[in-house]
Design an enzyme around this catalytic site. Sequence first.
Site, PDB file in Angstrom:
ATOM      1  N   GLN A  72       0.818  -1.210   0.000  1.00 37.51           N
ATOM      2  CA  GLN A  72       0.000   0.000   0.000  1.00 37.51           C
ATOM      3  C   GLN A  72       0.857   1.267   0.000  1.00 37.51           C
ATOM      4  OE1 GLN A  72      -2.941  -1.491   3.296  1.00 37.51           O
ATOM      5  NE2 GLN A  72      -3.969   0.099   2.136  1.00 37.51           N
ATOM      6  N   HIS A  73       0.175   2.366  -0.317  1.00 40.16           N
ATOM      7  CA  HIS A  73       0.655   3.730  -0.081  1.00 40.16           C
ATOM      8  C   HIS A  73       1.725   4.246  -1.044  1.00 40.16           C
ATOM      9  CE1 HIS A  73      -1.504   3.059   3.589  1.00 40.16           C
ATOM     10  NE2 HIS A  73      -0.554   2.365   4.163  1.00 40.16           N
TER      11      HIS A  73
ATOM     12  N   ASP B 114      -2.258  -4.921   0.431  1.00 40.49           N
ATOM     13  CA  ASP B 114      -1.770  -6.206   0.925  1.00 40.49           C
ATOM     14  C   ASP B 114      -2.569  -6.738   2.116  1.00 40.49           C
ATOM     15  OD1 ASP B 114      -0.767  -4.185   2.552  1.00 40.49           O
ATOM     16  OD2 ASP B 114       1.334  -4.706   2.235  1.00 40.49           O
TER      17      ASP B 114
END
Length: 432
Positions: A71-72, A233
């Site tokens: 992520q991110h 995830d």
Amino acid sequence: MALVMGVDSSTQSCKVVIVDTATGDVVREGRATHPAGTEIDPAAWWTALQAAIEDAGGMADVAAWAIGGQQHGMVVLDADGRVIRPALLWNDTRSARAARDLIAEFGADDLAQRSGLVPVASFTITKLRWLRDAEPDNAARVAAVALPHDWLTWRLRGYGPAGAAPHGPVLDELVTDRSDASGTGYWDPETGGYYRDLLSAALGRDAHLPRVLGPDEYVTDTDGRRVGGGAGDNAGAALGLGAAPGDVVISIGTSGTVFAVSDERTIDPTGTVAGFADCTGRFLPLVATLNAARVLDAIAQLLGVDHAELSRLALAAEPGAAGLTLVPYFEGERTPNLPDATASLGGMTLASTTRENLARAAVEGMLGGLGAGLDALRDLGVPLRRALLIGGGAQSEAVREIAPLVLGMPVEVPAPGEYVALGAARQAAGIL
């Protein structure tokens, strides 16, 4: 029989599973490594994805697919679909000041109410603010912002820079899912829309953002296969595990995550609990800790034993380790937010200071840190009935036996598996 493909493009590697939808069995799998670092050229992920697919025997017989991933991360594209600069990953902390600046401008309460998040260096919104301040020329070129799994989905569907992809740089074809969108800091888990003012405050201008696909929505690739929106995830792992409301997943890796499946949205202005969405239409409130399996690594090294012997020593001691306690903040801590804290060993007497008690204190201390994450979820009213323990640390016999005592709830340990990739495969099966 229909086959589907699930992908986990994580920080360390790319894993591919090919799953038989009739039986749920993994019939083929492949893997390729990613380079280390907190700033990575996305081209390395694309190369690894192609290698992992080839290692899994290709996808010629696959009917549908989806990609889960870290992520991110910030992937910025220009108007021609080219990556402008290496992606900043979730674990790149250079945007910590940007997080503080955004909180000062908007207020933690307002940001939590709107996006479900209070900015920290991990989130995409802070990385965009860093880009605006540190690299204004690059920020001015940004035509689209994508997350790692968005960009890989786009590329595998046949889109990309002119001359490098069959369909060229069609930015309107960028798609994501609600779980990964919820980790950006500029998406509303309640309405499913983007906050353009937050994006502009971060980047300094508006930009194209991926369309957020619902749980049952799909797009297609060059060969007409159905393609799911993918997942962040943790949401992918929850889906792969079959986690349901009331379940909390505790992942014991280098760091720790504690995340629950909930029917209700969670808002925490303190920022302890991130109010993520999941990829099924529910929510995934999450707490992160910095000190997890590395606590066991450190004490095993100190005692000069392997993990099997550390486990044996811990189980030879009584609960409570005769009063010996380890506060395991070796790398500071995020939950609670004590970035400058250090670890400490207390309750040392001639009777309590034994190898067995030290091993026990390490396991209990690590689990106690994760238990703080459970408490944070409980304090916000998230229903918790069963814990699912996954990750490398969950393979310790001592961790498995001691966890129910420390966490105060039933604990199950699923068989080791590539749960993020399996979750992506389950999503792909659901859109056939």
